[in-house]
Design a protein around this motif. Structure first.
Motif, PDB file in Angstrom:
ATOM      1  N   ARG A  56      69.708  82.697  51.084  1.00 55.06           N
ATOM      2  CA  ARG A  56      69.218  83.103  49.765  1.00 55.06           C
ATOM      3  C   ARG A  56      67.821  83.703  49.879  1.00 55.06           C
ATOM      4  NH1 ARG A  56      68.850  85.689  45.363  1.00 55.06           N
ATOM      5  NH2 ARG A  56      67.617  84.718  43.708  1.00 55.06           N
ATOM      6  N   LEU A  57      66.972  83.099  50.691  1.00 56.20           N
ATOM      7  CA  LEU A  57      65.612  83.600  50.871  1.00 56.20           C
ATOM      8  C   LEU A  57      65.627  85.000  51.474  1.00 56.20           C
ATOM      9  CD1 LEU A  57      62.542  83.144  50.806  1.00 56.20           C
ATOM     10  CD2 LEU A  57      62.752  82.161  53.098  1.00 56.20           C
ATOM     11  N   ALA A  58      66.498  85.234  52.432  1.00 50.30           N
ATOM     12  CA  ALA A  58      66.585  86.556  53.058  1.00 50.30           C
ATOM     13  C   ALA A  58      66.900  87.633  52.018  1.00 50.30           C
ATOM     14  CB  ALA A  58      67.637  86.551  54.159  1.00 50.30           C
ATOM     15  N   GLU A  59      67.742  87.307  51.048  1.00 51.06           N
ATOM     16  CA  GLU A  59      68.071  88.262  49.985  1.00 51.06           C
ATOM     17  C   GLU A  59      66.834  88.589  49.139  1.00 51.06           C
ATOM     18  OE1 GLU A  59      71.157  86.454  47.738  1.00 51.06           O
ATOM     19  OE2 GLU A  59      72.695  86.668  49.303  1.00 51.06           O
ATOM     20  N   VAL A  60      66.072  87.556  48.806  1.00 50.88           N
ATOM     21  CA  VAL A  60      64.878  87.752  47.985  1.00 50.88           C
ATOM     22  C   VAL A  60      63.831  88.568  48.752  1.00 50.88           C
ATOM     23  CG1 VAL A  60      62.984  86.605  46.776  1.00 50.88           C
ATOM     24  CG2 VAL A  60      65.289  85.641  46.688  1.00 50.88           C
ATOM     25  N   VAL A  61      63.642  88.248  50.029  1.00 52.81           N
ATOM     26  CA  VAL A  61      62.672  88.977  50.846  1.00 52.81           C
ATOM     27  C   VAL A  61      63.065  90.446  50.956  1.00 52.81           C
ATOM     28  CG1 VAL A  61      61.763  89.232  53.193  1.00 52.81           C
ATOM     29  CG2 VAL A  61      61.854  86.970  52.124  1.00 52.81           C
ATOM     30  N   GLU A  62      64.352  90.721  51.078  1.00 52.14           N
ATOM     31  CA  GLU A  62      64.798  92.106  51.149  1.00 52.14           C
ATOM     32  C   GLU A  62      64.525  92.831  49.831  1.00 52.14           C
ATOM     33  OE1 GLU A  62      66.047  95.581  52.742  1.00 52.14           O
ATOM     34  OE2 GLU A  62      65.583  93.681  53.738  1.00 52.14           O
ATOM     35  N   GLU A  63      64.700  92.146  48.710  1.00 56.03           N
ATOM     36  CA  GLU A  63      64.358  92.742  47.421  1.00 56.03           C
ATOM     37  C   GLU A  63      62.869  93.089  47.372  1.00 56.03           C
ATOM     38  OE1 GLU A  63      65.495  89.909  44.494  1.00 56.03           O
ATOM     39  OE2 GLU A  63      67.648  90.036  44.924  1.00 56.03           O
TER      40      GLU A  63
END
Length: 333
Positions: A56-63
């Motif tokens: 989930r964190l990886a998705e937010v960081v990519e955003e």
């Protein structure tokens, strides 16, 4: 770890951004504020701090990366760092304000100012390191956010880089009407990714030149401040004699270097429009009428009125003058 937040950190699946002060989703703002507390983070470390799962964190960081808020660390493989808010949030505001499509909210000036002030306070308390390429990037980002005329970059290598190949700095410079000149060591251009970046810079109207050898990594801002850095030290030079020497080296390299061809014509139409939006906002703050702004910018009164209406809506302003003042507080002109 210092956390730049005003509320408890917790995962939040509700991604409503209409009333989020920084113009980010709640989870994106939480992650960005947390990242400001350290020079860099591995995702596993950051996930543990916030109580997020790594996926989930990886998705937010990519955003955040797509919005120019986060960049890869130059000092640690597989780590990421927060881009300085004085540049990242102002660039985000400019991009959102000048967008012809989409309804993403513009960051609120008062929220941006609070976070920038908090960041400056923490840096003044020496909570951050003074060496390494990530620190070099942070210093340059803070200087570029307030630049008035020109940014010159001397790039001695391709593998380990700081902010030399960031798109955020040229995009911000273009919106602010700054010039960006880069001198790369010749073998940098052998990388397909670097060639593509050089071509992109050319299409924005910025020139890249290559020379056989570049003796130092340096960034000159407005010919008044020079930032030099490597793994062991970051130096900010403001004295006339020291800056003059760096300017001399930069001028000699530039004059002896060969231009890199962009490979296509300029595509700065969107940037020109963005510059017009900034000019309209500045003239609003000065109290000019629609007719006066139209004469100054060379566009129709109807276009000016559309720009004004869009700016008032996106800046949540009750008047034309307030829209101009809020844009000024965001550093958009």
């Amino acid at each position: 770890m210092t956390v730049f937040t005003e509320s408890p950190l917790r995962p939040d699946r509700q991604e409503h951004v209409d009333h989020v002060p920084l113009g980010l989703s709640r989870s994106s703002e939480t992650v960005y504020r947390a990242m400001l507390g350290s020079p860099r983070f591995r995702l596993s470390e950051l996930a543990e701090c916030l109580g997020y799962d790594v996926e989930r964190l990886a998705e937010v960081v990519e955003e955040l990366r797509l919005e120019g808020m986060v960049a890869d660390s130059a000092d640690e493989s597989e780590a990421v760092r927060a881009v300085e808010p004085c540049l990242a949030l102002r660039a985000l505001a400019a991009r959102r304000l000048c967008a012809t499509r989409g309804i993403d909210p513009v960051p609120r000036p008062e929220a941006v100012e609070r976070l920038i002030n908090l960041r400056e306070q923490r840096r003044s308390e020496r909570e951050f390191e003074s060496a390494g390429l990530d620190e070099l990037a942070a210093v340059v980002e803070r200087l570029v956010a307030h630049a008035d005329r020109e940014v010159v970059m001397l790039v001695p290598e391709s593998e380990r880089t700081s902010c030399e190949f960031s798109r955020l700095i040229p995009e911000w410079a273009s919106r602010r009407g700054l010039t960006v000149r880069s001198v790369w060591r010749a073998d940098v251009i052998r990388s397909a990714a670097r060639r593509a970046h050089g071509a992109w810079l050319g299409r924005q109207g910025f020139e890249v030149r290559v020379v056989r050898s570049v003796p130092l990594r340096a960034v000159l801002v407005d010919d008044a401040v020079a930032v030099l850095g490597d793994d062991e030290e970051v130096r900010v030079l403001r004295g006339t004699r020291q800056v003059t020497e760096v300017r001399r080296i930069a001028a000699e390299l530039w004059n002896s270097a060969s231009p890199v061809r962009s490979g296509s014509t300029s595509d700065r139409g969107a940037e020109v429009a963005g510059s017009r939006h900034a000019t309209v906002l500045r003239l609003l703050a000065e109290g000019l009428t629609d007719d006066g702004i139209a004469r100054r910018t060379g566009v129709s009164v109807r276009t000016v009125r559309n720009d004004v209406a869009s700016a008032m809506s996106r800046l949540d302003s009750r008047s034309r003058f307030q829209a101009g003042v809020r844009a000024a507080r965001l550093g958009l002109f």
